[in-house]
Design a protein around this motif. Sequence first.
Motif, PDB file in Angstrom:
ATOM      1  N   GLU A 175      31.243  41.842  38.189  1.00  0.00           N
ATOM      2  CA  GLU A 175      32.666  42.221  38.180  1.00  0.00           C
ATOM      3  C   GLU A 175      33.551  41.088  38.700  1.00  0.00           C
ATOM      4  N   SER A 176      34.528  40.725  37.894  1.00  0.00           N
ATOM      5  CA  SER A 176      35.408  39.605  38.223  1.00  0.00           C
ATOM      6  C   SER A 176      36.178  39.852  39.514  1.00  0.00           C
ATOM      7  N   LYS A 177      36.615  41.071  39.737  1.00  0.00           N
ATOM      8  CA  LYS A 177      37.374  41.375  40.950  1.00  0.00           C
ATOM      9  C   LYS A 177      36.510  41.206  42.192  1.00  0.00           C
ATOM     10  N   ALA A 178      35.269  41.653  42.139  1.00  0.00           N
ATOM     11  CA  ALA A 178      34.353  41.504  43.271  1.00  0.00           C
ATOM     12  C   ALA A 178      34.034  40.027  43.519  1.00  0.00           C
ATOM     13  N   ILE A 179      33.879  39.264  42.449  1.00  0.00           N
ATOM     14  CA  ILE A 179      33.575  37.835  42.582  1.00  0.00           C
ATOM     15  C   ILE A 179      34.750  37.094  43.213  1.00  0.00           C
ATOM     16  N   THR A 180      35.956  37.345  42.717  1.00  0.00           N
ATOM     17  CA  THR A 180      37.120  36.657  43.281  1.00  0.00           C
ATOM     18  C   THR A 180      37.354  37.069  44.733  1.00  0.00           C
ATOM     19  N   SER A 181      37.109  38.331  45.057  1.00  0.00           N
ATOM     20  CA  SER A 181      37.231  38.778  46.448  1.00  0.00           C
ATOM     21  C   SER A 181      36.233  38.055  47.335  1.00  0.00           C
ATOM     22  N   CYS A 199      28.954  36.932  36.257  1.00  0.00           N
ATOM     23  CA  CYS A 199      27.998  37.288  37.289  1.00  0.00           C
ATOM     24  C   CYS A 199      27.791  36.068  38.187  1.00  0.00           C
ATOM     25  N   LEU A 200      27.988  36.249  39.463  1.00  0.00           N
ATOM     26  CA  LEU A 200      27.818  35.167  40.417  1.00  0.00           C
ATOM     27  C   LEU A 200      26.461  35.304  41.081  1.00  0.00           C
ATOM     28  N   ARG A 201      25.654  34.246  40.948  1.00  0.00           N
ATOM     29  CA  ARG A 201      24.341  34.212  41.592  1.00  0.00           C
ATOM     30  C   ARG A 201      24.512  33.509  42.938  1.00  0.00           C
ATOM     31  N   ILE A 202      24.172  34.210  44.007  1.00  0.00           N
ATOM     32  CA  ILE A 202      24.341  33.700  45.362  1.00  0.00           C
ATOM     33  C   ILE A 202      22.965  33.572  46.000  1.00  0.00           C
ATOM     34  N   GLU A 203      22.601  32.352  46.373  1.00  0.00           N
ATOM     35  CA  GLU A 203      21.327  32.117  47.048  1.00  0.00           C
ATOM     36  C   GLU A 203      21.601  31.780  48.503  1.00  0.00           C
ATOM     37  N   GLN A 204      21.083  32.615  49.409  1.00  0.00           N
ATOM     38  CA  GLN A 204      21.253  32.402  50.844  1.00  0.00           C
ATOM     39  C   GLN A 204      19.959  32.743  51.558  1.00  0.00           C
ATOM     40  N   ASP A 205      19.515  31.854  52.392  1.00  0.00           N
ATOM     41  CA  ASP A 205      18.341  32.079  53.237  1.00  0.00           C
ATOM     42  C   ASP A 205      17.129  32.561  52.438  1.00  0.00           C
ATOM     43  N   GLY A 206      16.925  32.006  51.260  1.00  0.00           N
ATOM     44  CA  GLY A 206      15.788  32.389  50.436  1.00  0.00           C
ATOM     45  C   GLY A 206      15.982  33.667  49.650  1.00  0.00           C
TER      46      GLY A 206
END
Length: 118
Positions: free
Chosen positions: A105-111, A91-98
Amino acid sequence: MFIVRWILGRIILLLNFVFAPKKRQRLQEQQAIVDQQTQSLALYQYAACPFCVKVRRDMRRQNLTINLVDAKQEEHKNVLTSQGGKLQVPCLRIEQDGNTQWLYESKAITSYLNERFA
């Protein structure tokens, strides 16, 4: 079953170590910009999970320094389930603009990584 998983996990880690992908080469200034952008990312993962290994290999291939978080630790597991919504790795945690976005999903993360940093 635990022993079989443990053995397979160690084989996956060994093969990943032996056949590690080559890192992408960037100019020092470009790499500094990429490193700054990746500070807002964190990958919740298990060390021997094959899907997590797939994402880590892609991170290495692109020369990305993303914070790795061991989701087996109770405090990180609680954050993943309470904020992310489910206990699933990678699971990739992405912090942007608060705002915080959780990408499963590994495929979604690599994409996502390929689109943003390729």
